[in-house]
Write an enzyme that holds these catalytic residues in place. Structure first.
Site, mmCIF file in Angstrom:
data_model
loop_
_atom_site.group_PDB
_atom_site.id
_atom_site.type_symbol
_atom_site.label_atom_id
_atom_site.label_comp_id
_atom_site.label_asym_id
_atom_site.label_seq_id
_atom_site.Cartn_x
_atom_site.Cartn_y
_atom_site.Cartn_z
ATOM 1 N N TYR A 154 0.836 -1.208 0.000
ATOM 2 C CA TYR A 154 0.000 0.000 0.000
ATOM 3 C C TYR A 154 0.873 1.261 0.000
ATOM 4 O O TYR A 154 0.603 2.216 -0.742
ATOM 5 C CB TYR A 154 -0.897 -0.029 1.236
ATOM 6 C CG TYR A 154 -1.940 1.057 1.312
ATOM 7 C CD1 TYR A 154 -3.093 1.006 0.532
ATOM 8 C CD2 TYR A 154 -1.787 2.127 2.199
ATOM 9 C CE1 TYR A 154 -4.058 1.994 0.622
ATOM 10 C CE2 TYR A 154 -2.751 3.112 2.304
ATOM 11 C CZ TYR A 154 -3.886 3.044 1.516
ATOM 12 O OH TYR A 154 -4.848 4.026 1.611
ATOM 13 N N LYS A 158 0.903 4.098 -2.894
ATOM 14 C CA LYS A 158 0.534 5.481 -2.619
ATOM 15 C C LYS A 158 1.686 6.449 -2.880
ATOM 16 O O LYS A 158 1.461 7.601 -3.273
ATOM 17 C CB LYS A 158 0.041 5.603 -1.177
ATOM 18 C CG LYS A 158 -1.310 4.920 -0.937
ATOM 19 C CD LYS A 158 -2.371 5.374 -1.916
ATOM 20 C CE LYS A 158 -3.774 4.930 -1.519
ATOM 21 N NZ LYS A 158 -4.792 5.334 -2.514
#
Length: 253
Positions: A154, A158
């Site tokens: 993640y 991001k």
């Protein structure tokens, strides 16, 4: 309230959470909204709710990790509501784990949804924006882009969104298109609640602990993020380009 009358927005992951709040906010500000989500029924429910409130919307099923699905959803939405001028890359998933426990599938799923999804959607939408000589691309990043234990996939996705955004700004600015990214911290969404439940953590206690450590002494709700997205889509933000805006109640929360 900003004025987005006459604009057409394509919002991904819009059946719930930040995506739903964004779709509803953009519609309230005058935009026609293509509500896109892997959950097609949920997307149509949101579109119906927007229309019930007097807005104009279309719910479409869309797997952002699949190029053909994205191109079809964008084209169908444009045919129904008009050429896309606003893109909000919000769709995302979480597959948290420490590095040595992260499977190939969990890595690929998260990168595919966040990064491939943003790429496919931006590529499909930008042609409409270039023709109009106007466009707004807002992609959702996260404070996790700065690094977060147990979120190697993640955090990488991001952080990639931030570099992606800055590059879009450099390439598309000459056509009157801006590209910016929001990096929220903790936001009260069903996805975060489900993550807490999987970890065996009481959500209310978790939320209270986060709020205690936040300078604002509260946690964010989806509307907090949607409001900033709407501003970035407005004429008031026409010279804001290539920026990463942390919407977290503090420098990193």
């Amino acid at each position: 309230m900003t004025d987005l009358t006459g604009r057409v927005a394509f919002v991904t992951g819009a059946a719930q959470g930040i995506g739903r709040a964004t779709a509803e906010r953009l519609a309230a500000d005058g935009a026609s909204v293509i509500v896109a989500d892997l959950n097609a029924d949920g997307a149509r429910d949101v579109a119906r709710a927007i229309e019930k409130d007097g807005g104009r919307a279309l719910g479409v099923g869309c797997d952002v990790s699949d190029k053909d699905s994205v191109e079809s959803a964008v084209a169908n939405g444009a045919e129904e509501l008009g050429p896309v001028g606003i893109l909000v890359n919000n769709a995302g998933v979480i597959r948290d784990n420490l590095l040595f426990r992260t499977s190939d599938e969990d890595w690929t799923t998260v990168i595919g949804t966040h990064l491939n999804g943003a790429f496919f959607c931006a590529r499909a939408a930008q042609k409409y924006m270039v023709e109009q000589r106007w466009g707004r691309i807002v992609s959702i990043s996260s404070v996790a882009a700065l690094g977060h234990r147990g979120q190697v996939n993640y955090s990488a996705a991001k952080a990639g969104i931030q570099g992606f955004t800055k590059t879009l700004a450099l390439e598309l600015g000459q056509f009157g298109i801006t590209a910016n990214s929001l990096a929220p911290g903790f936001v009260e969404t069903d996805m975060v609640r489900q993550t807490a439940e999987r970890r065996g953590v009481d959500f209310d206690a978790f939320k209270a602990d986060v709020a205690k450590r936040n300078p604002m002494r509260r946690t964010a709700v989806p509307g907090d993020i949607a409001g900033v997205i709407s501003l970035l889509c407005s004429e008031d933000a026409s010279f804001v380009n290539g920026q990463i805006i942390y919407v977290a109640g503090g420098p990193r929360n």
